[in-house]
Design a protein around this motif. Structure first.
Motif, short mmCIF file in Angstrom:
data_model
loop_
_atom_site.label_atom_id
_atom_site.label_comp_id
_atom_site.label_asym_id
_atom_site.label_seq_id
_atom_site.Cartn_x
_atom_site.Cartn_y
_atom_site.Cartn_z
N GLN A 149 18.18 78.00 46.77
CA GLN A 149 17.02 78.79 47.14
C GLN A 149 16.81 79.99 46.23
N VAL A 150 17.87 80.74 45.96
CA VAL A 150 17.74 81.94 45.12
C VAL A 150 18.01 81.62 43.66
N SER A 151 18.89 80.64 43.40
CA SER A 151 19.27 80.35 42.01
C SER A 151 18.07 79.91 41.18
N ARG A 152 17.15 79.17 41.78
CA ARG A 152 15.97 78.74 41.03
C ARG A 152 15.11 79.92 40.63
N ASP A 153 14.95 80.88 41.52
CA ASP A 153 14.15 82.05 41.20
C ASP A 153 14.79 82.88 40.09
N LEU A 154 16.12 83.00 40.13
CA LEU A 154 16.81 83.76 39.10
C LEU A 154 16.77 83.04 37.76
N THR A 155 16.92 81.72 37.78
CA THR A 155 16.93 80.95 36.53
C THR A 155 15.57 80.95 35.86
N ASN A 156 14.53 80.80 36.65
CA ASN A 156 13.17 80.70 36.11
C ASN A 156 12.42 82.02 36.11
N ASN A 157 13.14 83.13 36.35
CA ASN A 157 12.51 84.46 36.37
C ASN A 157 11.33 84.50 37.34
N GLY A 158 11.56 83.97 38.53
CA GLY A 158 10.50 83.94 39.52
C GLY A 158 10.40 85.18 40.38
N LEU A 159 11.41 86.04 40.33
CA LEU A 159 11.37 87.24 41.16
C LEU A 159 10.19 88.16 40.85
N PRO A 160 9.81 88.36 39.57
CA PRO A 160 8.64 89.20 39.32
C PRO A 160 7.38 88.70 40.00
#
Length: 276
Positions: free
Chosen positions: A106-117
């Motif tokens: 769930q969180v690893s994908r956002d961190l890998t693809n810079n999705g947090l911004p």
């Protein structure tokens, strides 16, 4: 209208309430999760044990079914606090494997693809992001733990009568709180424990820790669990009692673990991380 002719316009649609914005994350995540046939099949199998428990409750109150199966009511498991504690323990184990399938990605994908911004550039705080991601696991595990557990409790209450319901109402709260505590721990982290002639080390073992909490909620907690005897040449030279830590210590340790994990999440969830 051509793209070049379009100009900026303020959004004039209805705004979702601030308190429920975090639900956007689990709403879309659950759709993607159930696209996996492996997860869907495992999720369906997780309801086998609740079905078995419902059958056992039904058999307790159906003399005709017992006579057909040539069973004595005494041979069927008693429907008491230990019964519901066993239900919670089995479903919690199943929930652990479900969390392993769902949680890590769930969180690893956002961190890998810079999705947090993309999340944080909108009216969406870091705390709402964390709660939204945690709610994915919480919602899924709730559907296989305390929700069917309370349904079984209501089924037993309906068949047994109002007196049983009023006398055993703490069991319902134990089902809910015991399941919820385990779900929160699965949403955070795991710790391994080693014991040396004492069970106080269980304060750093999530498995033993949650077992003590469940036993306390269901009223089956016993502090003294064993005895160690050291003998030399047939003579007892030392005896030691193995005792579990008090319940308040287990609850306090759960609070510390959850607080520490929340602190780690608050440090990690950032749109950009500046390395000096």
């Amino acid at each position: 209208m051509a793209v070049l002719e379009r100009s900026y316009k303020r959004y004039e649609g209805a705004l979702s309430p601030e308190w429920s914005r975090f639900l956007i994350i689990p709403r879309h995540a659950v759709r993607n999760i159930f696209r996996s046939k492996l997860f869907t099949g495992f999720y369906a199998l997780s309801f086998v044990w609740p079905l078995v428990c419902a059958i056992l409750i039904y058999l307790h109150h159906n003399a005709e079914a017992l006579s057909i199966m040539k069973l004595n009511v005494l041979d069927v498991l008693p429907i008491d606090a230990s019964f519901f504690q066993a239900f919670v323990a089995v479903q919690a184990t199943v929930g652990f494997f479900l969390a392993m399938l769902v949680g890590p990605q769930q969180v690893s994908r956002d961190l890998t693809n810079n999705g947090l911004p993309l999340y944080l550039c909108r009216p969406f705080s870091r705390s709402e992001y964390v709660v939204g991601k945690m709610s994915i696991v919480i919602i899924l595990l709730s559907t296989i733990t305390w929700v069917p557990g309370l349904i079984l409790f209501l089924l037993q209450s309906y068949l047994e009568g109002w007196a049983w319901f009023s006398d055993n109402l703490p069991i319902a709260s134990a089902i809910f709180l015991g399941s919820l505590v385990w779900i929160l721990l699965l949403a955070f982290a795991t710790i391994v424990n080693q014991m040396i002639e004492t069970h106080w080390g269980n304060l750093i073992s999530l498995n033993a820790l949650i077992q003590n909490v469940w036993a306390g909620l269901f009223g089956t907690f016993v502090r003294q669990v064993g005895q160690v005897t050291e003998m030399r040449r047939g003579v007892v030279v030392r005896e030691a009692l193995l005792t579990e830590p008090p319940l308040w210590a287990s609850w306090f340790m759960l609070f510390l673990i959850c607080a520490f994990c929340l602190w780690l999440l608050s440090r990690k969830v950032k749109a950009y991380e500046v390395v000096k």
